[in-house]
Scaffold this motif. Structure first.
Motif, PDB file in Angstrom:
ATOM      1  N   ASP A 235      46.327  44.377  36.108  1.00 30.22           N
ATOM      2  CA  ASP A 235      45.732  45.665  36.527  1.00 30.22           C
ATOM      3  C   ASP A 235      44.381  45.890  37.113  1.00 30.22           C
ATOM      4  N   VAL A 236      43.528  45.044  36.244  1.00 29.37           N
ATOM      5  CA  VAL A 236      41.839  44.951  36.544  1.00 29.37           C
ATOM      6  C   VAL A 236      41.506  43.799  36.379  1.00 29.37           C
ATOM      7  N   ALA A 237      40.826  43.042  37.435  1.00 38.26           N
ATOM      8  CA  ALA A 237      40.365  41.883  36.966  1.00 38.26           C
ATOM      9  C   ALA A 237      38.769  41.662  36.979  1.00 38.26           C
ATOM     10  N   LEU A 238      38.210  41.149  36.133  1.00 44.75           N
ATOM     11  CA  LEU A 238      36.938  40.965  35.852  1.00 44.75           C
ATOM     12  C   LEU A 238      36.227  39.713  36.438  1.00 44.75           C
ATOM     13  N   ASN A 239      35.357  39.893  37.462  1.00 48.85           N
ATOM     14  CA  ASN A 239      34.783  38.442  37.929  1.00 48.85           C
ATOM     15  C   ASN A 239      33.520  38.842  38.067  1.00 48.85           C
ATOM     16  N   LEU A 240      32.728  38.769  36.767  1.00 49.45           N
ATOM     17  CA  LEU A 240      31.150  38.959  36.670  1.00 49.45           C
ATOM     18  C   LEU A 240      30.417  37.908  36.763  1.00 49.45           C
TER      19      LEU A 240
ATOM     20  N   GLY B 276      46.255  41.785  46.032  1.00 48.13           N
ATOM     21  CA  GLY B 276      45.782  43.242  46.120  1.00 48.13           C
ATOM     22  C   GLY B 276      45.474  43.946  44.606  1.00 48.13           C
ATOM     23  N   VAL B 277      45.040  43.250  43.896  1.00 47.69           N
ATOM     24  CA  VAL B 277      44.485  43.374  42.414  1.00 47.69           C
ATOM     25  C   VAL B 277      42.963  43.878  42.402  1.00 47.69           C
TER      26      VAL B 277
ATOM     27  N   GLY C 261      27.996  40.898  46.045  1.00 42.71           N
ATOM     28  CA  GLY C 261      27.282  42.145  46.205  1.00 42.71           C
ATOM     29  C   GLY C 261      27.552  42.565  47.953  1.00 42.71           C
ATOM     30  N   GLU C 262      27.764  41.547  48.581  1.00 42.16           N
ATOM     31  CA  GLU C 262      28.189  41.661  50.103  1.00 42.16           C
ATOM     32  C   GLU C 262      29.432  41.902  50.522  1.00 42.16           C
ATOM     33  N   LEU C 263      30.367  42.000  49.363  1.00 47.89           N
ATOM     34  CA  LEU C 263      31.710  42.662  49.615  1.00 47.89           C
ATOM     35  C   LEU C 263      31.673  44.053  49.943  1.00 47.89           C
ATOM     36  N   PRO C 264      32.690  44.478  50.813  1.00 59.21           N
ATOM     37  CA  PRO C 264      32.484  46.029  51.130  1.00 59.21           C
ATOM     38  C   PRO C 264      32.698  47.081  49.804  1.00 59.21           C
ATOM     39  N   ASP C 265      32.164  47.834  49.808  1.00 56.46           N
ATOM     40  CA  ASP C 265      31.971  48.837  48.620  1.00 56.46           C
ATOM     41  C   ASP C 265      33.536  49.369  48.306  1.00 56.46           C
ATOM     42  N   ASP C 266      34.322  49.451  49.244  1.00 56.09           N
ATOM     43  CA  ASP C 266      35.435  49.977  48.841  1.00 56.09           C
ATOM     44  C   ASP C 266      36.565  49.182  48.587  1.00 56.09           C
ATOM     45  N   CYS C 267      36.141  47.884  48.517  1.00 55.90           N
ATOM     46  CA  CYS C 267      37.307  46.728  48.120  1.00 55.90           C
ATOM     47  C   CYS C 267      37.205  46.352  46.602  1.00 55.90           C
ATOM     48  N   VAL C 268      35.988  46.492  46.156  1.00 54.05           N
ATOM     49  CA  VAL C 268      35.641  45.950  44.900  1.00 54.05           C
ATOM     50  C   VAL C 268      34.762  47.023  44.190  1.00 54.05           C
ATOM     51  N   VAL C 269      34.780  47.119  42.899  1.00 54.55           N
ATOM     52  CA  VAL C 269      33.873  47.828  42.031  1.00 54.55           C
ATOM     53  C   VAL C 269      32.561  46.959  41.613  1.00 54.55           C
ATOM     54  N   LYS C 270      31.586  47.497  41.984  1.00 46.49           N
ATOM     55  CA  LYS C 270      30.242  46.606  41.958  1.00 46.49           C
ATOM     56  C   LYS C 270      29.266  46.978  40.625  1.00 46.49           C
TER      57      LYS C 270
ATOM     58  N   ILE D 232      41.003  52.432  33.957  1.00 42.46           N
ATOM     59  CA  ILE D 232      41.943  52.152  32.746  1.00 42.46           C
ATOM     60  C   ILE D 232      42.724  53.671  33.098  1.00 42.46           C
ATOM     61  N   GLU D 233      41.866  54.713  33.077  1.00 36.16           N
ATOM     62  CA  GLU D 233      42.523  56.075  33.420  1.00 36.16           C
ATOM     63  C   GLU D 233      43.265  56.312  34.638  1.00 36.16           C
ATOM     64  N   ASP D 234      42.832  55.553  35.681  1.00 35.60           N
ATOM     65  CA  ASP D 234      43.132  56.087  37.192  1.00 35.60           C
ATOM     66  C   ASP D 234      44.021  55.058  37.879  1.00 35.60           C
ATOM     67  N   ALA D 235      45.471  54.930  37.866  1.00 40.75           N
ATOM     68  CA  ALA D 235      46.074  53.960  38.288  1.00 40.75           C
ATOM     69  C   ALA D 235      46.273  54.073  39.648  1.00 40.75           C
ATOM     70  N   GLN D 236      45.968  55.062  40.200  1.00 38.46           N
ATOM     71  CA  GLN D 236      45.894  55.555  41.992  1.00 38.46           C
ATOM     72  C   GLN D 236      44.566  54.843  42.332  1.00 38.46           C
ATOM     73  N   LEU D 237      43.516  54.916  41.864  1.00 37.15           N
ATOM     74  CA  LEU D 237      42.162  54.365  42.203  1.00 37.15           C
ATOM     75  C   LEU D 237      42.363  52.771  42.183  1.00 37.15           C
ATOM     76  N   ARG D 238      43.028  52.310  41.252  1.00 37.60           N
ATOM     77  CA  ARG D 238      43.197  50.848  41.120  1.00 37.60           C
ATOM     78  C   ARG D 238      44.113  50.371  42.360  1.00 37.60           C
ATOM     79  N   ALA D 239      45.029  51.315  42.481  1.00 40.66           N
ATOM     80  CA  ALA D 239      46.015  50.682  43.799  1.00 40.66           C
ATOM     81  C   ALA D 239      45.177  50.867  45.049  1.00 40.66           C
ATOM     82  N   ARG D 240      44.350  51.996  45.312  1.00 39.37           N
ATOM     83  CA  ARG D 240      43.679  51.885  46.543  1.00 39.37           C
ATOM     84  C   ARG D 240      42.616  50.596  46.715  1.00 39.37           C
TER      85      ARG D 240
END
Length: 294
Positions: free
Chosen positions: A117-122, A141-142, A153-162, A181-189
Motif C-alpha cells: 500500500d505504501v512503499a518507503l524509498n528513503l 502504481g504504488v 527530489g526531482e520527481l514530480p510532486d504529485d507522483c511521490v510524497v517527499k 495510512i488513513e486515506d486510501a483514495q490519496l494513496r490510489a491517486r
C-alpha cells in the motif's frame, strides 16, 4: 543533480541525462487502481537493507504510530552484518509488526511490490543514484514516500510524497505516514500519477535512444577535440600560461567557439534513424497507460 555537479567538476566534458528505464514487463503490468482498503495497511521497503536507506528513521516513525494504526512493515531484501536491523526492530518494539524477507527472486520481489500500500524509498544521503526499485514501484502504481534529495527530489510532486531532509524529517515522515495510512483514495491517486509519469518518461526505448544519441554525439565530437588539443599544444609552445594569461586564453577560446562550433562537427542523423524512433506505448484508445511496452 548529478549532471550539475559533473559540469562543475569536469567542464567541457560531454554530459547528458538519460532516464533509468523500466522493463517491458513493468510497463505492461496492470495498474492497481483504487481498491477497497485492506487491514492491516501494508508498508514496505525494497532492496539491500543498509543504513543509508532510512530504515532506522522509518522504524522510529512507525513506533510512534503503532498504537494508533493497524499496519505491517516489510523489509524486502538482504540484511547486512554491519547493520543490525533486527536489533533496531526490537528497540522500537515492532517485532510483531515487521517482517524481514531476506533475499528474494525477481518474481517474489515484483509480487511484494504489487501487494504494498505504501512503499518507503528513503535516503539519508545520496551519491546521485537513481533507484531501480522505485521505478518498479511507480510503474506498479504504488504510492511511495521518498527523501527530497538528488534524483528523488526531482520527481514530480504529485507522483511521490517527499520528506525534506533536516531537523524536522522525523516529524514530517510520521505525519505523512499517518495521512497515507488513513486515506486510501490519496494513496490510489498518488500511485496512478506515479505510474503515468514513469511509463511516459522512463520507457526503455526512450532510454536506449538517449544512449545511442549520446554515443553519436561523442563520436562526432572527436575531430573537434583533436583540433582543440592541437590548439592547446600551440599555445603551450608559445609560452602561454592559463593562470597568468587568462584574458588571452579566454579570447582564444571565444574565437575557437565561433570558428569551430559543435554543430559543425555533429553530422545530422539519417532520416531513417529519426523515423525509427518509436512513440510512447499506447493502447487501443491511444491512452499511454492502456498498452504494453514491446
Amino acid at each position: 543533480w548529478s549532471r550539475a555537479r559533473l559540469e562543475q567538476t569536469a567542464p567541457g566534458v560531454p554530459v547528458r541525462r538519460v532516464n533509468h528505464h523500466i522493463t517491458p514487463s513493468a510497463a505492461a503490468s496492470l495498474p492497481r487502481g483504487e481498491r477497497e482498503p485492506v487491514r492491516p495497511v501494508r508498508i514496505a521497503s525494497f532492496g539491500l537493507i543498509t543504513p543509508d536507506k532510512g530504515i532506522e528513521r522509518a522504524l522510529r516513525a512507525l513506533a510512534h504510530l503503532r498504537d494508533r494504526y493497524d499496519f505491517r512493515y516489510t523489509l524486502v531484501g538482504d540484511p547486512n552484518s554491519y547493520f543490525d536491523v533486527r536489533a533496531l526492530v526490537r528497540e522500537c518494539g515492532l517485532e510483531d509488526r515487521v517482517e524481514i524477507t531476506g533475499p528474494v527472486g525477481l518474481e517474489e520481489f515484483e509480487g511484494r511490490i504489487a501487494e504494498t500500500d505504501v512503499a518507503l524509498n528513503l535516503r539519508e544521503r545520496t551519491v546521485g543514484e537513481t533507484s531501480g526499485s522505485l521505478c518498479r514501484i511507480m510503474a506498479a502504481g504504488v504510492c511511495a514516500v521518498v527523501s527530497a534529495v538528488g534524483w528523488f527530489g526531482e520527481l514530480p510532486d504529485d507522483c511521490v510524497v517527499k520528506v525534506e531532509p533536516g531537523e524536522h524529517a522525523d516529524e514530517l515522515l510520521r505525519a505523512y505516514l499517518a495521512r497515507l495510512i488513513e486515506d486510501a483514495q490519496l494513496r490510489a491517486r498518488l500511485g496512478a500519477n506515479a505510474r503515468r509519469h514513469v511509463v511516459a518518461e522512463h520507457d526503455i526505448r526512450r532510454s536506449a535512444e538517449g544512449y545511442l544519441d549520446f554515443v553519436r554525439e561523442v563520436v562526432a565530437a572527436r575531430p573537434r577535440r583533436k583540433l582543440l588539443a592541437g590548439l592547446s599544444a600551440e599555445l603551450s609552445a608559445l609560452g602561454v600560461e592559463p593562470d597568468l594569461d587568462d584574458a588571452l586564453v579566454r579570447g582564444v577560446a571565444a574565437e575557437f567557439a565561433a570558428l569551430a562550433p559543435e554543430g559543425l562537427f555533429a553530422p545530422e542523423r539519417p532520416r531513417a534513424q529519426r523515423d525509427a524512433a518509436l512513440p510512447l506505448t499506447q493502447g487501443a484508445a491511444g491512452n499511454p497507460n492502456n498498452g504494453a511496452a514491446a
